[in-house]
Design a protein around this motif. Structure first.
Motif, short mmCIF file in Angstrom:
data_model
loop_
_atom_site.label_atom_id
_atom_site.label_comp_id
_atom_site.label_asym_id
_atom_site.label_seq_id
_atom_site.Cartn_x
_atom_site.Cartn_y
_atom_site.Cartn_z
N ALA A 25 -0.64 7.18 2.64
CA ALA A 25 -0.63 7.42 4.30
C ALA A 25 -1.64 6.35 5.07
O ALA A 25 -0.96 5.71 6.00
N ALA A 26 -2.48 6.14 4.26
CA ALA A 26 -3.38 5.00 5.26
C ALA A 26 -2.71 3.67 5.21
O ALA A 26 -2.46 2.81 6.12
N ALA A 27 -1.90 3.40 3.91
CA ALA A 27 -1.15 2.16 4.15
C ALA A 27 0.07 2.12 5.22
O ALA A 27 0.33 1.12 5.92
N VAL A 28 0.97 3.04 5.14
CA VAL A 28 1.92 3.24 6.27
C VAL A 28 1.44 3.15 7.41
O VAL A 28 2.01 2.70 8.21
N GLY A 52 10.19 4.83 -3.31
CA GLY A 52 9.61 3.42 -3.05
C GLY A 52 9.14 3.18 -1.34
O GLY A 52 9.31 4.00 -0.83
N ALA A 53 8.12 2.15 -1.53
CA ALA A 53 7.56 1.92 -0.31
C ALA A 53 8.47 1.35 0.88
O ALA A 53 8.19 2.05 1.89
N ARG A 78 5.50 -5.97 4.16
CA ARG A 78 4.45 -6.89 3.63
C ARG A 78 3.28 -6.42 4.02
O ARG A 78 2.18 -6.29 3.19
N ILE A 79 3.04 -6.03 5.31
CA ILE A 79 1.65 -5.87 5.78
C ILE A 79 1.32 -4.37 4.98
O ILE A 79 0.12 -4.09 4.70
N LEU A 80 2.41 -3.43 4.98
CA LEU A 80 1.87 -2.35 4.18
C LEU A 80 1.63 -2.54 2.72
O LEU A 80 0.55 -1.90 2.27
N LEU A 81 2.39 -3.19 1.97
CA LEU A 81 2.00 -3.59 0.74
C LEU A 81 0.70 -4.56 0.39
O LEU A 81 -0.01 -4.11 -0.42
N ASP A 82 0.55 -5.35 1.42
CA ASP A 82 -0.99 -5.93 1.28
C ASP A 82 -2.18 -5.03 1.48
O ASP A 82 -3.08 -5.09 0.87
N ALA A 86 -4.97 -3.66 -1.41
CA ALA A 86 -6.36 -3.88 -1.29
C ALA A 86 -7.20 -2.51 -1.37
O ALA A 86 -8.43 -2.36 -1.47
N ASN A 87 -6.23 -1.30 -1.23
CA ASN A 87 -7.08 -0.02 -0.98
C ASN A 87 -6.20 0.96 -1.96
O ASN A 87 -5.68 1.90 -1.66
N ILE A 88 -5.99 0.61 -3.08
CA ILE A 88 -5.00 1.31 -3.85
C ILE A 88 -5.43 2.57 -4.72
O ILE A 88 -4.69 3.58 -4.72
#
Length: 233
Positions: A25-28, A52-53, A78-82, A86-88
């Motif tokens: 949720a934080a990533a998306v 998948g993402a 790409r922004i989401l994956l990066d 970093a916060n996995i």
């Protein structure tokens, strides 16, 4: 000699072994914020996860506004994956009973695998950070075999069997998941499947097409014992 009916148990990752929805949720939400979209509550992101993402991002964009161009979508992906990389493992943890369940399978001599549509490097990193990597004989990601091989295609599950050194036709193996991607892949590979009702299910759990449904990990080993005597394969 062990009488346990399965030599290999494969698991999906997100929503099956691990409750990862907080970090996803934080990533998306980080990604869609770059498009000026309002954050989606973490509890609602659970319903967007699966496949998948890219699919998660596409669903998030759909529920928060207008479509974006293909080029912009690729940027946001790409922004989401990066951000995710970093916060996995900030909030990600095993579901309740998961550690005891893994101990129970190991005590029965079972080879345990992870077969996920998540990128392999992300899956490996999560388990490293959680100190769980030595639990699995292999971790297979959605990109491990290249494009077009992700679940519900059966190829990732076939790869699990190949890495275990067993015949695809005679393997005493079972798969555990939480979505139709998982049940579909297992069925296509000829394996029985157990669904977890506490995951990110894309249908009501008992409509996923699994051979059994569990509500807690303390039910998994009994369910596998039952499937082994029920001759579901």
């Amino acid at each position: 000699m062990s009488t346990f009916p399965f030599d290999i148990v494969g698991f999906d990752l997100d929503g099956t072994l691990l409750d990862s929805h907080g970090d996803l949720a934080a990533a998306v939400n980080h990604a869609i914020s770059k498009e000026g979209r309002q954050a989606i509550p973490s509890s609602e992101v659970r319903d967007l996860i699966g496949g998948g993402a890219k699919k998660m991002l596409a669903r998030a964009l759909e529920v928060t506004g207008e479509p974006v161009s293909d080029a912009r979508f690729d940027e946001l992906h790409r922004i989401l994956l990066d951000f995710y990389e970093a916060n996995i493992a900030v909030e990600t943890r095993l579901f309740p009973g998961g550690l005891e369940m893994l101990d129970g399978l190991a005590a029965r001599g079972v080879k345990i695998a992870v077969v996920t549509n998540k990128l392999e490097r992300f899956a490996v990193r999560i388990f490293d950070e959680l100190g769980l990597s030595d639990r699995f004989f292999t971790v297979i990601g959605g990109d491990t075999l290249g494009p077009g091989k992700a679940k519900p295609n059966p190829d990732l599950i076939y790869e699990m069997l190949d890495r275990a050194g067993v015949s695809r036709q005679k393997a005493r193996a079972v798969y555990v998941g939480d979505t139709t991607y998982d049940t579909g892949a297992a069925a296509a590979a000829g394996l029985p499947c157990v669904a977890v009702s506490f995951g990110f299910c894309d249908k009501p759990p008992r409509e996923l097409g699994a051979n059994a449904v569990i509500d807690h990990f303390d039910q998994l080993i009994p369910a596998l014992d039952y499937l082994g005597t029920a001759s579901v394969r």
